[in-house]
Design an enzyme around this catalytic site. Structure first.
Site, PDB file in Angstrom:
ATOM      1  N   GLU A  33       0.944  -1.357  -0.059  1.00 45.45           N
ATOM      2  CA  GLU A  33       0.060  -0.020   0.000  1.00 45.45           C
ATOM      3  C   GLU A  33       1.015   1.165   0.098  1.00 45.45           C
ATOM      4  OE1 GLU A  33      -2.921   0.193  -0.486  1.00 45.45           O
ATOM      5  OE2 GLU A  33      -3.469  -2.007  -0.459  1.00 45.45           O
ATOM      6  N   TYR A 116      -6.294   6.841   3.648  1.00 42.27           N
ATOM      7  CA  TYR A 116      -6.335   5.626   2.644  1.00 42.27           C
ATOM      8  C   TYR A 116      -5.540   4.412   3.159  1.00 42.27           C
ATOM      9  CZ  TYR A 116      -5.153   2.774  -0.973  1.00 42.27           C
ATOM     10  OH  TYR A 116      -5.019   1.522  -1.480  1.00 42.27           O
ATOM     11  N   ASP A 134      -9.390   6.661  -2.739  1.00 42.22           N
ATOM     12  CA  ASP A 134      -8.405   6.775  -3.442  1.00 42.22           C
ATOM     13  C   ASP A 134      -8.856   7.391  -4.873  1.00 42.22           C
ATOM     14  OD1 ASP A 134      -9.193   4.550  -4.859  1.00 42.22           O
ATOM     15  OD2 ASP A 134      -7.307   3.902  -5.375  1.00 42.22           O
TER      16      ASP A 134
END
Length: 360
Positions: A33, A116, A134
């Site tokens: 991520e 996020y 996102d």
DNA sequence: AATCCGGGGAC
DNA sequence: GTCCCAGGATT
């Protein structure tokens, strides 16, 4: 079938086979991520594999030096991600004995983990019902509901969060979150979206209005400012070996903790004599005899908010200057060991300053 | 809310 | 050339 189930069904059929999708290890999920923040999958994939191999778990990452992490991150950009990731690894090892915090709220406290990423890790690794927001999600929802609100404004994010919270599948938030992002990345793309084959076509307000290309609505982008960079590539022979001066960028700002050359930065273009009479050249040369062996063509380097117009002045000295602070003298053969920004890397490669053994 | 922070790929 | 990407931190 509702929107959530439609997205999940589409995902099961169309998802890419990616390494972080075959693990539940929160460390690997986190690594992927952070690497994929503002970064396309194809660009981040090699880096992910490199990091997992070199740092198989959070203990290996925490045990590394920050410089080694930066070196492995070199070329990926947004280097604060690497520094924050390393810092977060330290926190996890020291405070949590290497166990990742299992909730959105706790993840959010770590360096480099924002809304996020905390939502992504908590939902994908732990099944917390937290929608991710996102660029993909913003685009998909903006088109589905023909949202007039600017998606990157505070009001827009609040609106999107509310919609996503309604849509998310509470029984499988991990799959829903990945599904809507993959849908945005592969089908509901910024340009030339695949509306003809879209399973949500009949639900999409933007499509029915024939206004797909008008969404998402975004804030005006800030203008890119130009800056002139004049780099001094100062070389001299020391103990029989060719050396040059490197600058460790310790101050806050761009490329912090990475290395470049002594630099004169200017808002406007400068003539060559002005470059040499100003700092840092005036201090380094300090009445020593020198030879300008080359002045490079312009290297244009585009950042997200800057356009760097750069020239490299190759300066030959007969010996090392008396005082080179704050710079360091490095054998040319060792340049490859230091984390350097892409601009410097491009120059080194073009000038063939590198020697055998220099690798990215 | 605005700005800073990288690099690359698609068009 | 323009746009934007599995964004976050700082002010």
């Amino acid at each position: 079938m509702n929107i959530s189930q439609t997205l999940i069904s589409w995902y099961q059929l169309n998802k890419r086979d990616l390494p972080w999708r075959s693990t539940h290890d929160p460390y690997c999920i986190c690594l992927s991520e952070v690497i994929l923040q503002q970064t396309r999958v194809n660009q981040g994939l090699e880096y992910y594999n490199r990091f997992v191999e070199r740092f198989p778990d959070v203990f290996f990452l925490a045990a590394a030096t920050e410089e080694e992490v930066l070196k492995l991150w070199q070329g990926l950009g947004y280097y604060s991600r690497a520094r924050n990731l390393h810092h977060a690894a330290h926190m996890i090892v020291q405070k949590f004995n290497g166990v990742f915090p299992p909730t959105y709220a706790e993840l959010l406290k770590l360096n480099g983990i924002g809304e996020y990423t905390a939502a992504a890790i908590s939902s994908i690794a732990y099944g917390e019902v937290k929608p991710v927001l996102d660029g993909n999600v913003a685009r998909v929802l903006s088109r589905l509901y023909a949202l007039q609100e600017q998606v990157d404004s505070a009001a827009g994010k609040k609106l999107l969060n509310g919609i996503a919270s309604q849509l998310i599948d509470p029984a499988d938030p991990a799959t829903f979150n990945q599904a809507i992002m993959e849908f945005g990345a592969l089908l509901c793309t910024p340009r030339n979206p695949g509306c003809e084959t879209c399973p949500l076509q009949s639900s999409c307000l933007a499509f029915s209005l024939k206004r797909v290309n008008d969404y998402p609505v975004k804030l005006a982008r800030t203008v890119v400012k130009e800056r002139y960079f004049y780099y001094l590539v100062v070389t001299f022979v020391k103990q029989g070996e060719l050396h040059l001066l490197l600058n460790h960028r310790n101050s806050i700002g761009i490329w912090r903790k990475m290395y470049d050359f002594p630099l004169l930065e200017s808002p406007g273009e400068l003539e060559y004599p002005a470059v040499l009479s100003a700092q840092p050249a005036s201090i380094i040369l300090n009445d020593m005899p020198f030879e300008i062996s080359a002045i490079s063509d312009e290297y244009i380097h585009i950042l997200s908010h800057r356009k760097l117009i750069t020239r490299f002045f190759k300066i030959k000295l007969q010996r090392q200057p008396e005082s080179i602070q704050p710079y360091i003298a490095v054998p040319v053969s060792q340049i490859g060991k230091y984390p350097i920004p892409r601009l410097i890397d491009r120059y080194i490669r073009a000038e063939k300053l590198l020697v055998p053994g220099y690798t990215l």
